[in-house]
Write a protein that holds these residues in place. Structure first.
Motif, PDB file in Angstrom:
ATOM      1  N   VAL A  20       0.853  -1.190   0.000  1.00 34.39           N
ATOM      2  CA  VAL A  20       0.000   0.000   0.000  1.00 34.39           C
ATOM      3  C   VAL A  20       0.889   1.241   0.000  1.00 34.39           C
ATOM      4  O   VAL A  20       1.727   1.416   0.892  1.00 34.39           O
ATOM      5  N   ALA A  21       0.712   2.084  -1.001  1.00 33.07           N
ATOM      6  CA  ALA A  21       1.409   3.368  -1.034  1.00 33.07           C
ATOM      7  C   ALA A  21       0.659   4.304  -0.089  1.00 33.07           C
ATOM      8  O   ALA A  21      -0.552   4.504  -0.239  1.00 33.07           O
ATOM      9  N   LEU A  22       1.361   4.851   0.888  1.00 28.41           N
ATOM     10  CA  LEU A  22       0.676   5.747   1.830  1.00 28.41           C
ATOM     11  C   LEU A  22       0.292   7.064   1.157  1.00 28.41           C
ATOM     12  O   LEU A  22      -0.471   7.840   1.715  1.00 28.41           O
ATOM     13  N   SER A  23       0.762   7.267  -0.067  1.00 26.34           N
ATOM     14  CA  SER A  23       0.286   8.408  -0.855  1.00 26.34           C
ATOM     15  C   SER A  23      -1.210   8.269  -1.154  1.00 26.34           C
ATOM     16  O   SER A  23      -1.871   9.252  -1.491  1.00 26.34           O
ATOM     17  N   ASP A  24      -1.754   7.046  -0.987  1.00 23.22           N
ATOM     18  CA  ASP A  24      -3.204   6.846  -1.133  1.00 23.22           C
ATOM     19  C   ASP A  24      -3.973   7.714  -0.136  1.00 23.22           C
ATOM     20  O   ASP A  24      -5.156   7.973  -0.332  1.00 23.22           O
ATOM     21  N   TYR A  25      -3.299   8.132   0.940  1.00 23.45           N
ATOM     22  CA  TYR A  25      -3.955   8.904   1.997  1.00 23.45           C
ATOM     23  C   TYR A  25      -3.587  10.382   1.946  1.00 23.45           C
ATOM     24  O   TYR A  25      -3.856  11.121   2.893  1.00 23.45           O
ATOM     25  N   ALA A  26      -2.992  10.823   0.850  1.00 20.53           N
ATOM     26  CA  ALA A  26      -2.649  12.240   0.683  1.00 20.53           C
ATOM     27  C   ALA A  26      -3.915  13.085   0.818  1.00 20.53           C
ATOM     28  O   ALA A  26      -4.983  12.714   0.315  1.00 20.53           O
ATOM     29  N   GLY A  27      -3.798  14.189   1.523  1.00 25.15           N
ATOM     30  CA  GLY A  27      -4.937  15.085   1.716  1.00 25.15           C
ATOM     31  C   GLY A  27      -5.875  14.659   2.830  1.00 25.15           C
ATOM     32  O   GLY A  27      -6.876  15.318   3.091  1.00 25.15           O
ATOM     33  N   LYS A  28      -5.556  13.559   3.491  1.00 24.35           N
ATOM     34  CA  LYS A  28      -6.365  13.065   4.610  1.00 24.35           C
ATOM     35  C   LYS A  28      -5.632  13.369   5.923  1.00 24.35           C
ATOM     36  O   LYS A  28      -4.419  13.549   5.945  1.00 24.35           O
ATOM     37  N   VAL A  29      -6.385  13.380   7.008  1.00 21.26           N
ATOM     38  CA  VAL A  29      -5.804  13.406   8.345  1.00 21.26           C
ATOM     39  C   VAL A  29      -5.638  11.940   8.731  1.00 21.26           C
ATOM     40  O   VAL A  29      -6.571  11.149   8.592  1.00 21.26           O
ATOM     41  N   VAL A  30      -4.443  11.568   9.178  1.00 20.81           N
ATOM     42  CA  VAL A  30      -4.130  10.161   9.442  1.00 20.81           C
ATOM     43  C   VAL A  30      -3.692   9.989  10.894  1.00 20.81           C
ATOM     44  O   VAL A  30      -2.869  10.752  11.394  1.00 20.81           O
ATOM     45  N   LEU A  31      -4.263   8.984  11.543  1.00 22.33           N
ATOM     46  CA  LEU A  31      -3.840   8.602  12.881  1.00 22.33           C
ATOM     47  C   LEU A  31      -3.127   7.260  12.755  1.00 22.33           C
ATOM     48  O   LEU A  31      -3.744   6.259  12.363  1.00 22.33           O
ATOM     49  N   VAL A  32      -1.821   7.241  13.038  1.00 26.71           N
ATOM     50  CA  VAL A  32      -1.001   6.029  12.931  1.00 26.71           C
ATOM     51  C   VAL A  32      -0.812   5.477  14.339  1.00 26.71           C
ATOM     52  O   VAL A  32      -0.390   6.201  15.240  1.00 26.71           O
ATOM     53  N   VAL A  33      -1.129   4.188  14.522  1.00 20.82           N
ATOM     54  CA  VAL A  33      -1.085   3.571  15.850  1.00 20.82           C
ATOM     55  C   VAL A  33      -0.388   2.224  15.770  1.00 20.82           C
ATOM     56  O   VAL A  33      -0.718   1.396  14.922  1.00 20.82           O
ATOM     57  N   ASN A  34       0.578   1.989  16.687  1.00 31.01           N
ATOM     58  CA  ASN A  34       1.141   0.638  16.797  1.00 31.01           C
ATOM     59  C   ASN A  34       0.272  -0.137  17.785  1.00 31.01           C
ATOM     60  O   ASN A  34      -0.010   0.345  18.878  1.00 31.01           O
ATOM     61  N   THR A  35      -0.189  -1.289  17.378  1.00 28.30           N
ATOM     62  CA  THR A  35      -1.214  -2.021  18.116  1.00 28.30           C
ATOM     63  C   THR A  35      -0.722  -3.386  18.586  1.00 28.30           C
ATOM     64  O   THR A  35       0.305  -3.877  18.133  1.00 28.30           O
ATOM     65  N   ALA A  36      -1.502  -3.990  19.479  1.00 29.96           N
ATOM     66  CA  ALA A  36      -1.226  -5.345  19.964  1.00 29.96           C
ATOM     67  C   ALA A  36      -2.520  -5.943  20.494  1.00 29.96           C
ATOM     68  O   ALA A  36      -3.357  -5.233  21.064  1.00 29.96           O
ATOM     69  N   SER A  37      -2.674  -7.232  20.323  1.00 28.56           N
ATOM     70  CA  SER A  37      -3.920  -7.924  20.680  1.00 28.56           C
ATOM     71  C   SER A  37      -3.981  -8.407  22.124  1.00 28.56           C
ATOM     72  O   SER A  37      -5.059  -8.746  22.605  1.00 28.56           O
ATOM     73  N   GLN A  38      -2.841  -8.448  22.814  1.00 30.68           N
ATOM     74  CA  GLN A  38      -2.825  -8.989  24.174  1.00 30.68           C
ATOM     75  C   GLN A  38      -2.245  -7.984  25.157  1.00 30.68           C
ATOM     76  O   GLN A  38      -1.508  -8.338  26.073  1.00 30.68           O
ATOM     77  N   CYS A  39      -2.609  -6.738  24.997  1.00 26.15           N
ATOM     78  CA  CYS A  39      -2.074  -5.636  25.788  1.00 26.15           C
ATOM     79  C   CYS A  39      -3.186  -5.065  26.669  1.00 26.15           C
ATOM     80  O   CYS A  39      -4.364  -5.154  26.320  1.00 26.15           O
TER      81      CYS A  39
END
Length: 160
Positions: free
Chosen positions: A17-36
């Protein structure tokens, strides 16, 4: 000047996925985990996605197993867990590293743009970065910051 749009990442289903797909958007980037202990934040992230996606917010989840081995599953298991337990429909990516020599280039850049309590290193799962429509980092939020506490900053970024 480097921006979010300069990076790409592998989606949780294996597509590049080219993150340029989200150009012009507000983006929230989060590092996640399932057992936290912070895993229930998936619910709040999904609520933000449902509330603001049509206005231009995109949430990008990056599973990471660097903190206490709290994301041990495969990409398929992670995707299934997120959908089954939290109804996650925002984009999830393949498991990455966020610290150290193996850190994904996106996270190398994010960390260089906004430090936290431990300098540039990511302290734990669910560290959040808000990126503006111009692809530049607006702010970084601690794992303890619940998604609903970001509403004012998200609305301000969407309005700009």
């Amino acid at each position: 000047m480097t921006a979010l749009q300069d990076f790409s990442a592998t989606s949780i289903d294996g597509r590049e996925v080219a993150l340029s797909d989200y150009a012009g958007k507000v983006v929230l980037v989060v590092n996640t985990a399932s057992q936290c202990g912070f895993t229930p934040q998936y619910k709040g992230l999904q609520e933000l996605h449902e509330r603001y996606a049509e206005q231009g917010l995109v949430i990008l989840g990056f599973p990471c197993d660097q903190f206490g081995g709290q994301e041990p599953g495969s990409d398929t298991e992670i995707a299934s867990f997120c959908e089954r337990n939290f109804g996650v429909t925002f984009p999830l990516f393949s498991k990455i590293e966020v610290n150290g020599d193996g850190a994904h280039p996106l996270y190398q850049w994010l960390r260089s743009e906004k430090g936290g309590a431990l300098g540039s290193k990511i302290k734990w799962n669910f560290t959040k970065y808000l990126v503006g429509k111009n692809g530049q980092v607006i702010d970084r939020y601690a794992p303890t910051t619940k998604p609903e506490k970001l509403v004012k900053d998200i609305e301000k970024a969407l309005a700009s």
